[in-house]
Design a protein around this motif. Structure first.
Motif, mmCIF file in Angstrom:
data_model
loop_
_atom_site.group_PDB
_atom_site.id
_atom_site.type_symbol
_atom_site.label_atom_id
_atom_site.label_comp_id
_atom_site.label_asym_id
_atom_site.label_seq_id
_atom_site.Cartn_x
_atom_site.Cartn_y
_atom_site.Cartn_z
ATOM 1 N N PRO A 515 0.828 -1.211 0.000
ATOM 2 C CA PRO A 515 0.000 0.000 0.000
ATOM 3 C C PRO A 515 0.861 1.258 0.000
ATOM 4 N N ALA A 516 0.277 2.337 -0.516
ATOM 5 C CA ALA A 516 1.005 3.615 -0.527
ATOM 6 C C ALA A 516 1.238 4.126 0.889
ATOM 7 N N SER A 517 0.273 3.911 1.777
ATOM 8 C CA SER A 517 0.405 4.340 3.182
ATOM 9 C C SER A 517 0.161 3.124 4.069
ATOM 10 N N PRO A 518 1.177 2.332 4.317
ATOM 11 C CA PRO A 518 0.966 1.098 5.092
ATOM 12 C C PRO A 518 0.580 1.394 6.544
ATOM 13 N N LYS A 519 -0.154 0.470 7.125
ATOM 14 C CA LYS A 519 -0.591 0.592 8.517
ATOM 15 C C LYS A 519 -0.123 -0.615 9.306
ATOM 16 N N LEU A 520 -0.026 -0.419 10.617
ATOM 17 C CA LEU A 520 0.321 -1.499 11.532
ATOM 18 C C LEU A 520 -0.763 -1.603 12.598
ATOM 19 N N PRO A 521 -1.011 -2.821 13.078
ATOM 20 C CA PRO A 521 -2.012 -2.958 14.154
ATOM 21 C C PRO A 521 -1.583 -2.180 15.395
ATOM 22 N N ALA A 522 -2.544 -1.686 16.108
ATOM 23 C CA ALA A 522 -2.246 -0.998 17.364
ATOM 24 C C ALA A 522 -1.693 -1.993 18.383
ATOM 25 N N THR A 523 -0.890 -1.486 19.291
ATOM 26 C CA THR A 523 -0.287 -2.359 20.302
ATOM 27 C C THR A 523 -1.349 -3.017 21.182
ATOM 28 N N SER A 524 -2.494 -2.373 21.299
ATOM 29 C CA SER A 524 -3.571 -2.939 22.127
ATOM 30 C C SER A 524 -4.504 -3.855 21.341
ATOM 31 N N PHE A 532 -13.104 -12.297 8.131
ATOM 32 C CA PHE A 532 -13.563 -12.197 6.742
ATOM 33 C C PHE A 532 -14.902 -11.476 6.751
ATOM 34 N N ARG A 533 -15.029 -10.422 5.966
ATOM 35 C CA ARG A 533 -16.286 -9.677 5.895
ATOM 36 C C ARG A 533 -16.803 -9.710 4.451
ATOM 37 N N ASP A 534 -17.816 -10.513 4.234
ATOM 38 C CA ASP A 534 -18.477 -10.601 2.941
ATOM 39 C C ASP A 534 -17.465 -10.710 1.789
ATOM 40 N N VAL A 535 -16.545 -11.655 1.937
ATOM 41 C CA VAL A 535 -15.431 -11.786 0.993
ATOM 42 C C VAL A 535 -15.892 -12.486 -0.275
ATOM 43 N N SER A 536 -15.521 -11.900 -1.413
ATOM 44 C CA SER A 536 -15.752 -12.511 -2.717
ATOM 45 C C SER A 536 -14.443 -12.470 -3.513
ATOM 46 N N PHE A 537 -14.308 -13.406 -4.437
ATOM 47 C CA PHE A 537 -13.097 -13.439 -5.260
ATOM 48 C C PHE A 537 -13.422 -14.022 -6.629
ATOM 49 N N GLN A 538 -12.826 -13.401 -7.626
ATOM 50 C CA GLN A 538 -12.984 -13.860 -9.004
ATOM 51 C C GLN A 538 -11.614 -13.874 -9.672
ATOM 52 N N TYR A 539 -11.250 -14.992 -10.297
ATOM 53 C CA TYR A 539 -9.954 -15.097 -10.977
ATOM 54 C C TYR A 539 -9.912 -14.139 -12.164
ATOM 55 N N ASP A 582 -5.712 -11.079 -4.192
ATOM 56 C CA ASP A 582 -6.464 -10.053 -3.462
ATOM 57 C C ASP A 582 -7.953 -10.271 -3.687
ATOM 58 N N VAL A 583 -8.731 -10.013 -2.623
ATOM 59 C CA VAL A 583 -10.177 -10.162 -2.726
ATOM 60 C C VAL A 583 -10.705 -9.203 -3.781
ATOM 61 N N THR A 584 -11.750 -9.605 -4.451
ATOM 62 C CA THR A 584 -12.409 -8.705 -5.412
ATOM 63 C C THR A 584 -13.667 -8.087 -4.824
ATOM 64 N N GLY A 585 -14.017 -8.540 -3.638
ATOM 65 C CA GLY A 585 -15.160 -7.973 -2.934
ATOM 66 C C GLY A 585 -15.030 -8.244 -1.459
ATOM 67 N N GLY A 586 -15.527 -7.309 -0.616
ATOM 68 C CA GLY A 586 -15.404 -7.474 0.830
ATOM 69 C C GLY A 586 -13.999 -7.166 1.296
ATOM 70 N N SER A 587 -13.657 -7.653 2.508
ATOM 71 C CA SER A 587 -12.335 -7.360 3.068
ATOM 72 C C SER A 587 -11.927 -8.457 4.040
ATOM 73 N N ASP A 591 -5.801 -8.614 12.976
ATOM 74 C CA ASP A 591 -5.563 -7.753 14.141
ATOM 75 C C ASP A 591 -6.200 -6.382 13.939
ATOM 76 N N GLY A 592 -7.355 -6.359 13.313
ATOM 77 C CA GLY A 592 -8.097 -5.117 13.146
ATOM 78 C C GLY A 592 -7.684 -4.271 11.965
ATOM 79 N N ILE A 593 -6.704 -4.696 11.158
ATOM 80 C CA ILE A 593 -6.222 -3.922 10.016
ATOM 81 C C ILE A 593 -6.479 -4.723 8.742
ATOM 82 N N ASP A 594 -7.027 -4.047 7.732
ATOM 83 C CA ASP A 594 -7.227 -4.715 6.432
ATOM 84 C C ASP A 594 -5.872 -5.196 5.911
ATOM 85 N N VAL A 595 -5.827 -6.439 5.465
ATOM 86 C CA VAL A 595 -4.536 -7.000 5.028
ATOM 87 C C VAL A 595 -3.965 -6.214 3.849
#
Length: 788
Positions: A515-524, A532-539, A582-587, A591-595
């Motif tokens: 990602p352009a602005s990577p994130k890290l999980p919070a220490t807590s 998995f939240r409503d994950v969809s994938f298409q080749y 990478d998922v094509t739908g959902g997320s 640890d609380g951060i989108d992969v």
């Protein structure tokens, strides 16, 4: 050309190579000039390069000055020192001032020619104009004698002068008679001293003689002047052989020095070319392989593994060869041609048109051959790909090929691929095999032209043999420059195709990126929480989703089981976790951060993934278990081996953890390979451990012990287990049942047996009625409920 782009980072090396090539070409192309000098000067002129002698007798120089103007005589006098006790005067000017064609050489050449002729003797009649007399006056001397009356009128001084001239004429005639009736330098000197011959008439006569020779005067006068110098050296007691040997020795030393300079420059050019080409190939391999390492399975599938291997090896090898040839030959050819043309034009011979004929003939040959072979070169690399692909398939599928007795069929398939490559290579090689004979024909025909027309120039006296030989050498160098370009043209088209194929890999956009602005999980944030939240994938290029609407959450210390029929999308689902796709739908969040908001290195550091085929790398057991890097300690390695039930068979191997593992782990069994792959993933202590049907090669007993150890020891990580066997996941905290990419059941083993027909159907195929703990009525109710 793409090949030229590769030299952007090697400009200094290119500049160095060009300088070395210029030095080498100038040294090489100076040799024909020295060869010409050896023939023209060393052989034909006895080693005397200039009409200006090193030493000359004072009386000989006085004789030469008789045929010079006062100004020219003064110039010559200034060029020679005073006479020594033996009457020898030594040249004291520079070599440039005395070189053939210089002012001093031009001044001395004609007098030396005349004096040489006089020393050999000239008919008195032909010397009439030069001496200021006529043949008629010579034949009627009486008419020249004054009458008695004229003599009576003369003063004593006039009578004395007349008597002196008469005595001089008598002495001159005696010398002419002694010389066989010919005028020699001795008799002419007596005539000048006696006042019978006007010195200005001698100068005019010498110039008239040069004018009568016309266009041939230059070479003839020079050759005669050199002959005079040879005679003069003999008169001084200098052996002509010594002069010739000294000259040839100087030429040989100079040519040897030029050869040495050329040798050193050529060696250094080769070293620069090799180092630069190797650096280019190294950088390309690194860049290409680094790009491939960031490819997702989608990009790998786009090129195919066989093609990627070819592009990283054979194609880059072709580029390396082309880079070497570019520096050593492509740069050499134009430099050599330009220098040769400059030297030819500097020495005008009238044969320059033969070079144009040679260039036109060579260009025609090259144009025809390249037009025939270029399309084939473009196909050749694709045929190499196909041979590699076929060979890889045959080797990987050797066991099923043998079991189905398809050896002959597969050999025929390989022969077909190999035959296509062979046919293309034979076509190009046969076409290019005509190049050398045709080039030799052109060179020999041009040589015949030069000799034919050059011989006429030698016969007319406007060219020397050495000049013609040098011209032949220069012409051959120019033709050779074009030949070099044609030789390189055999390699460059194929290398250009290879560069294009490598560039396709390097410039291929990757679907999985940081990602352009990577994130890290919070220490807590909770460790090992996977959602998995409503994950969809298409080749890519597929028409429908293979995974759709998947929702679940698992935590550290829990086991999530995933089961379903073959092709239901189980492996695809878990490959989304480490972002192989990478998922094509959902997320998906960890640890609380989108992969997708984590860097790939950080995400995959937190995940331990064990694929279906537990592939090992060549090395040792230890190097494979510590594959995650220095972060894995010896204790972590041994603990992981114990949990994975690999410790016992490792101890039984000779060398233990230092025992060798062959490529792909072919020297261990399938079950051992899977256990080592599991231990490798556990050793780095990930937050989420993904088992993609990683227990399939294990027996039930080992499977049970391994799951038991996982439950005891891996309590700080979430376990995601894809399995075909109910026994592997029946004790999981949560089980997801997939069918055609959809979640058709979620719950524990007991819950799914009573609520999910798809799960119950799988369970019935693997477990007995007693193990299921259900009555036939309960089973029927579940199945009927699923049908409704």
């Amino acid at each position: 050309m793409r090949i030229l782009k590769l030299f952007k980072k090697h400009i200094l090396a290119l500049f160095t190579a060009i300088v070395l090539i210029v030095i080498s070409c100038n040294a090489d192309l100076a040799l024909p000039t020295y060869m010409s000098d050896i023939v023209d000067v060393g052989v034909q002129q006895g080693g005397i390069a200039s009409p200006v002698p090193d030493t000359i007798r004072a009386e000989s120089l006085d004789d030469l000055e008789l045929f010079m103007s006062a100004k020219d005589a003064k110039t010559v006098e200034a060029a020679f020192g005073k006479a020594d006790k033996n009457g020898i005067r030594t040249y004291k000017g520079t070599e440039e001032e005395r070189a053939d064609g210089s002012k001093l050489a031009d001044i001395m050449s004609l007098p030396e020619t005349v004096v040489l002729s006089l020393n050999q003797g000239i008919d008195a009649g032909s010397m009439g104009d030069m001496m200021g007399t006529s043949s008629e006056k010579d034949n009627s001397a009486a008419q020249a004698m004054p009458t008695p009356e004229q003599m009576a009128a003369m003063t004593p001084e006039q009578l004395a002068e007349m008597q002196q001239k008469a005595a001089a004429a008598q002495n001159m005639q005696k010398q002419i008679d002694a010389d066989g009736g010919k005028v020699t330098m001795k008799s002419l000197r007596l005539g000048v001293e006696g006042g019978l011959v006007d010195q200005s008439k001698l100068v005019e006569g010498a110039n008239e003689m040069a004018d009568k020779m016309g266009s041939m005067s230059g070479s003839i006068v020079t050759q005669r002047a050199v002959s005079y110098v040879q005679v003069e050296y003999k008169a001084q007691g200098i052996d002509p052989a010594d002069v010739q040997n000294a000259y040839l020795g100087r030429m040989a030393t100079t040519m040897f020095g030029l050869c040495l300079v050329s040798l050193v420059a050529t060696i250094l050019t080769g070293a620069v070319a090799s180092r630069t080409a190797c650096s280019i190939a190294r950088d390309l391999r690194r860049e290409t392989f680094n790009k491939v390492m960031h490819f997702s399975p989608a990009e790998v599938g786009k090129f195919s593994q066989a093609s990627l291997i070819t592009r990283c090896t054979n194609d880059i090898q072709q580029i390396q060869m082309a880079a070497t040839l570019f520096i050593r030959m492509c740069l050499l050819a134009p430099v050599m041609g330009i220098v040769a043309v400059m030297r030819v034009l500097a020495n005008h011979t009238g044969l320059e048109w033969t070079i144009a004929v040679a260039i036109i003939a060579v260009s025609a040959v090259v144009g025809v051959l390249m037009g025939l072979t270029m399309p084939k070169f473009k196909k050749m690399q694709s045929f190499v790909d196909r041979v590699n692909l076929t060979a890889r398939e045959l080797l990987d599928g050797l066991m099923p090929i043998r079991s189905f007795n398809r050896e002959e069929h597969e050999l025929e398939r390989f022969d077909k691929a190999s035959l296509d490559l062979m046919t293309t290579q034979l076509y190009t090689n046969r076409a290019m095999s005509f190049m050398m004979p045709l080039m030799m024909l052109v060179m020999n025909c041009i040589t015949v032209l030069i000799v034919w027309f050059g011989a006429q120039g030698v016969s007319d006296g406007v060219m020397q043999v050495g000049n013609m030989m040098a011209f032949i050498s220069y012409t051959m160098q120019i033709v050779m420059a074009f030949m070099i370009l044609t030789m390189v043209s055999v390699i460059l088209p194929r290398a250009e195709v290879a560069a294009e194929r490598v560039e396709e890999v390097i410039t291929c956009p990757t679907s999985i990126n940081d990602p352009a602005s990577p994130k890290l999980p919070a220490t807590s944030a909770p460790r090992g929480e996977l959602t998995f939240r409503d994950v969809s994938f298409q080749y890519p290029d597929a028409r429908a989703d293979v995974i759709s609407g998947v929702n679940f959450t698992t935590h550290a210390g829990q086991m999530l089981g995933i089961i379903g029929s073959t092709g239901s999308g189980k492996s695809t689902l878990v490959q989304l976790i480490p972002r192989l796709y990478d998922v094509t739908g959902g997320s998906i969040s960890l640890d609380g951060i989108d992969v997708r908001d984590m860097t790939l290195s950080e995400l995959r550091r937190r995940i331990g993934y064990i694929p279906q085929q537990g592939r090992l790398f060549s090395g040792t057991v230890e190097s494979n278990l510590k594959f995650a890097g220095d972060m894995v300690s010896d204790e972590d390695m041994r603990q992981a081996a114990r949990v994975a039930q690999a410790e016992d068979f490792i101890a039984e191997r000779e060398g233990g953890y230092d025992s060798p593992i062959s490529q792909g782990g072919s020297n261990v069994s399938g079950g051992q390979r899977q256990r080592l792959a599991i231990a490798r993933a556990l050793a780095k202590k990930p937050e989420v451990v993904v088992f993609d049907d990683s227990f399939s090669a294990l027996d039930y007993k080992t499977d049970a012990r391994l799951r038991e150890e996982l439950a005891k020891n891996v309590t700080d990580a979430a376990l995601v287990v894809v399995a075909q066997r109910i026994a592997t996941i029946m004790h999981a905290d949560q089980i997801i049942v997939l069918d055609d990419g959809h979640v058709v059941g979620t719950g524990t083993h007991e819950e799914l047996l009573r609520s999910c027909p798809a799960y119950l159907e799988i369970a019935q195929s693997q477990l007995s009625a007693e193990e299921l703990g259900l009555t036939q009525e309960e089973i029927a109710a579940v199945m009927e409920g699923g049908e409704r």
